[in-house]
Design an enzyme around this catalytic site. Structure first.
Site, mmCIF file in Angstrom:
data_model
loop_
_atom_site.group_PDB
_atom_site.id
_atom_site.type_symbol
_atom_site.label_atom_id
_atom_site.label_comp_id
_atom_site.label_asym_id
_atom_site.label_seq_id
_atom_site.Cartn_x
_atom_site.Cartn_y
_atom_site.Cartn_z
ATOM 1 N N MET A 14 -11.876 -5.345 4.855
ATOM 2 C CA MET A 14 -11.108 -4.410 5.680
ATOM 3 C C MET A 14 -10.944 -5.008 6.938
ATOM 4 O O MET A 14 -11.826 -5.522 7.558
ATOM 5 C CB MET A 14 -12.117 -2.857 5.739
ATOM 6 C CG MET A 14 -11.707 -2.082 4.685
ATOM 7 S SD MET A 14 -10.291 -1.607 3.995
ATOM 8 C CE MET A 14 -9.278 -1.238 5.633
ATOM 9 N N HIS A 56 -8.307 1.598 -4.238
ATOM 10 C CA HIS A 56 -9.411 1.163 -3.336
ATOM 11 C C HIS A 56 -9.829 2.519 -3.171
ATOM 12 O O HIS A 56 -9.335 3.439 -2.488
ATOM 13 C CB HIS A 56 -8.480 0.528 -2.059
ATOM 14 C CG HIS A 56 -9.511 0.562 -0.564
ATOM 15 N ND1 HIS A 56 -8.791 0.364 0.390
ATOM 16 C CD2 HIS A 56 -10.691 0.509 -0.652
ATOM 17 C CE1 HIS A 56 -9.638 -0.030 1.232
ATOM 18 N NE2 HIS A 56 -10.981 0.253 0.671
ATOM 19 N N MET A 100 -12.188 4.763 -1.147
ATOM 20 C CA MET A 100 -12.704 5.150 0.222
ATOM 21 C C MET A 100 -13.432 6.311 0.325
ATOM 22 O O MET A 100 -13.165 7.385 0.730
ATOM 23 C CB MET A 100 -11.950 4.972 1.375
ATOM 24 C CG MET A 100 -11.392 3.635 1.515
ATOM 25 S SD MET A 100 -9.770 3.462 2.427
ATOM 26 C CE MET A 100 -8.695 3.619 1.249
ATOM 27 N N ASP A 158 -7.064 -6.233 3.643
ATOM 28 C CA ASP A 158 -6.557 -4.781 3.794
ATOM 29 C C ASP A 158 -6.392 -4.213 5.239
ATOM 30 O O ASP A 158 -7.535 -4.015 5.789
ATOM 31 C CB ASP A 158 -7.120 -3.834 2.900
ATOM 32 C CG ASP A 158 -6.505 -2.772 2.679
ATOM 33 O OD1 ASP A 158 -5.451 -2.238 3.352
ATOM 34 O OD2 ASP A 158 -7.006 -1.793 1.867
ATOM 35 N N GLY A 159 -5.130 -4.166 5.900
ATOM 36 C CA GLY A 159 -5.220 -3.632 7.137
ATOM 37 C C GLY A 159 -4.295 -4.279 8.219
ATOM 38 O O GLY A 159 -4.986 -5.518 8.430
ATOM 39 N N GLY A 160 -3.282 -3.899 8.830
ATOM 40 C CA GLY A 160 -2.394 -4.571 9.656
ATOM 41 C C GLY A 160 -1.860 -5.925 9.133
ATOM 42 O O GLY A 160 -1.994 -6.902 10.261
ATOM 43 N N SER A 219 1.043 -1.281 -0.041
ATOM 44 C CA SER A 219 -0.124 0.030 0.195
ATOM 45 C C SER A 219 0.883 1.320 0.009
ATOM 46 O O SER A 219 1.641 1.503 0.866
ATOM 47 C CB SER A 219 -0.827 0.126 1.257
ATOM 48 O OG SER A 219 -1.290 1.299 1.318
ATOM 49 N N GLY A 221 -9.070 4.419 6.774
ATOM 50 C CA GLY A 221 -8.745 5.642 7.031
ATOM 51 C C GLY A 221 -7.231 5.850 7.103
ATOM 52 O O GLY A 221 -6.705 7.044 6.726
ATOM 53 N N PHE A 222 -6.676 4.848 7.723
ATOM 54 C CA PHE A 222 -5.404 5.188 7.983
ATOM 55 C C PHE A 222 -4.538 3.908 8.097
ATOM 56 O O PHE A 222 -5.203 3.032 8.145
ATOM 57 C CB PHE A 222 -5.284 5.663 9.673
ATOM 58 C CG PHE A 222 -6.083 6.806 9.964
ATOM 59 C CD1 PHE A 222 -5.468 8.136 9.693
ATOM 60 C CD2 PHE A 222 -7.266 6.671 10.252
ATOM 61 C CE1 PHE A 222 -6.339 9.255 9.866
ATOM 62 C CE2 PHE A 222 -8.136 7.754 10.383
ATOM 63 C CZ PHE A 222 -7.618 9.112 10.333
ATOM 64 N N GLY A 223 -3.156 4.088 7.790
ATOM 65 C CA GLY A 223 -2.188 2.951 7.701
ATOM 66 C C GLY A 223 -1.732 2.842 9.182
ATOM 67 O O GLY A 223 -2.087 3.577 10.134
ATOM 68 N N GLY A 224 -1.083 1.685 9.448
ATOM 69 C CA GLY A 224 -0.538 1.506 10.581
ATOM 70 C C GLY A 224 -1.265 1.061 11.798
ATOM 71 O O GLY A 224 -0.642 1.156 13.089
ATOM 72 N N ASP A 228 -4.655 3.664 -2.013
ATOM 73 C CA ASP A 228 -5.757 4.263 -1.303
ATOM 74 C C ASP A 228 -6.081 5.659 -1.335
ATOM 75 O O ASP A 228 -5.436 6.584 -1.354
ATOM 76 C CB ASP A 228 -5.153 3.862 0.388
ATOM 77 C CG ASP A 228 -4.999 2.652 0.521
ATOM 78 O OD1 ASP A 228 -6.153 1.723 0.502
ATOM 79 O OD2 ASP A 228 -3.989 2.072 1.064
ATOM 80 N N MET A 232 -8.937 8.504 -0.470
ATOM 81 C CA MET A 232 -9.846 8.774 0.477
ATOM 82 C C MET A 232 -10.050 10.468 0.424
ATOM 83 O O MET A 232 -9.303 11.158 0.102
ATOM 84 C CB MET A 232 -8.973 8.675 2.067
ATOM 85 C CG MET A 232 -8.406 7.456 2.355
ATOM 86 S SD MET A 232 -7.349 7.556 3.739
ATOM 87 C CE MET A 232 -6.630 5.816 3.854
ATOM 88 N N GLY A 278 1.072 -2.078 4.225
ATOM 89 C CA GLY A 278 1.342 -0.853 4.065
ATOM 90 C C GLY A 278 2.620 -0.668 5.107
ATOM 91 O O GLY A 278 3.756 -0.732 4.717
ATOM 92 N N HIS A 305 -0.941 -1.244 -4.377
ATOM 93 C CA HIS A 305 -2.177 -0.723 -3.812
ATOM 94 C C HIS A 305 -2.438 0.808 -3.341
ATOM 95 O O HIS A 305 -1.625 1.386 -2.896
ATOM 96 C CB HIS A 305 -2.545 -1.506 -2.345
ATOM 97 C CG HIS A 305 -3.849 -1.486 -1.747
ATOM 98 N ND1 HIS A 305 -4.724 -2.179 -2.303
ATOM 99 C CD2 HIS A 305 -3.992 -0.527 -0.687
ATOM 100 C CE1 HIS A 305 -6.131 -1.621 -1.506
ATOM 101 N NE2 HIS A 305 -5.689 -0.837 -0.765
HETATM 102 C C1 DX5 Z 1 -6.492 1.660 5.116
HETATM 103 C C2 DX5 Z 1 -6.183 1.206 3.778
HETATM 104 C C3 DX5 Z 1 -5.004 0.511 3.948
HETATM 105 C C4 DX5 Z 1 -3.824 0.721 4.571
HETATM 106 C C5 DX5 Z 1 -3.272 -0.304 5.114
HETATM 107 O O1 DX5 Z 1 -7.796 2.570 5.390
HETATM 108 O O2 DX5 Z 1 -7.155 0.977 3.088
HETATM 109 O O3 DX5 Z 1 -4.611 -0.004 2.610
HETATM 110 O O4 DX5 Z 1 -3.025 1.655 3.682
HETATM 111 O O5 DX5 Z 1 -2.048 0.198 5.890
HETATM 112 P P1 DX5 Z 1 -1.408 -0.935 6.970
HETATM 113 O O6 DX5 Z 1 -0.840 -2.271 6.401
HETATM 114 O O7 DX5 Z 1 -0.411 -0.170 7.262
HETATM 115 O O8 DX5 Z 1 -2.461 -1.367 7.922
HETATM 116 ZN ZN ZN Z 2 -6.579 0.023 1.123
#
Ligand code: DX5
Ligand code: ZN
Length: 216
Positions: free
Chosen positions: A137, A66, A68, A175-177, A8, A142-145, A35, A37, A197, A33
């Site tokens: 999801m 993706h 959002m 997608d996520g974590g 990502s 909304g956020f990475g990490g 994102d 938003m 990500g 990927h």
């Molecule tokens: C969150 C995004 C993800 C995000 C994943 O809303 O859709 O794609 O970038 O990031 P990580 O892998 O850090 O959770």
């Molecule tokens: Zn995503």
């Protein structure tokens, strides 16, 4: 089929974007990927067309966008023009989801339905046969990490069942974590595509993390 790895770009360092894209190009990753938003559907604004254009210019692998955003249909053509091959919209953001999916496919892209963590798997019954992939999801978008939501494993298994029941040809993207520590359990549950990500771009050796994810 081996698992598809989609780093990502949200977690990339945009000050050295070209180098980050080249890193993905030269790794065992399969897709980019992206994102998108809007600050309305999710409480964050990421990046838009100029950045995608910059990535597309040097990306040697398919782009997976993706969305959002609310009312995403307004921009399908723009994503196609930028070379996006996989385009997902949120179940929760589309009043006429079937129409949206059909439009994405008619533009020559693969269409995905993304589900927020609280949206039940069974909502997919009437759309699964029309969908190329489901994006699950595993954090609130909304956020990475963020930390991975454990219920995701159950949800993947339920979606896998729905795909089977309908004899659908549909992949499951998580997608996520996602990281090395949960990747094998996700694949075991039925994941086909892993988005990563922070676990990739936050690592001292991102190419190795991608390769480790790919080899699981
Ligand atoms: C969150 C995004 C993800 C995000 C994943 O809303 O859709 O794609 O970038 O990031 P990580 O892998 O850090 O959770
Ligand atoms: Zn995503």
């Amino acid at each position: 089929m081996s698992v598809i790895i989609a780093p990502s770009m949200l977690s990339a360092d945009f000050g050295i974007l070209d180098q980050q894209v080249e890193m993905v190009n030269n790794s065992r990753a399969d897709w980019f990927h992206l994102d998108i938003m809007d600050g309305v559907f999710v409480p964050n604004i990421s990046y838009g067309f100029p950045i995608i254009k910059a990535i597309a210019k040097i990306a040697k692998k398919p782009m997976d966008a993706h969305l959002m955003i609310i009312d995403p249909d307004r921009y399908f053509e723009n994503f196609r023009e930028l070379g996006v091959e996989y385009l997902s919209v949120h179940y929760e953001a589309c009043t006429h989801l079937h129409r949206s999916i059909e439009r994405i496919k008619s533009l020559g892209m693969k269409a995905g339905v993304a589900l927020n963590p609280h949206t039940p798997a069974h909502m997919l019954h009437e759309i699964i046969s029309d969908t190329d992939f489901v994006l699950v999801m595993s954090v609130n978008p909304g956020f990475g990490g963020q930390s991975f939501i454990e219920n995701t494993y159950n949800k993947i298994r339920k979606i896998k069942e729905i795909i089977k029941d309908h004899s659908a040809n549909c992949l499951i993207e998580i997608d996520g974590g996602v990281s090395i520590s949960n990747a094998s359990k996700l694949i075991e549950a039925g994941a086909d595509i892993l988005v990563a990500g922070n676990s990739v771009f936050g690592a001292s050796d991102p190419v190795k993390v991608i390769s480790d994810l790919k080899c699981i």
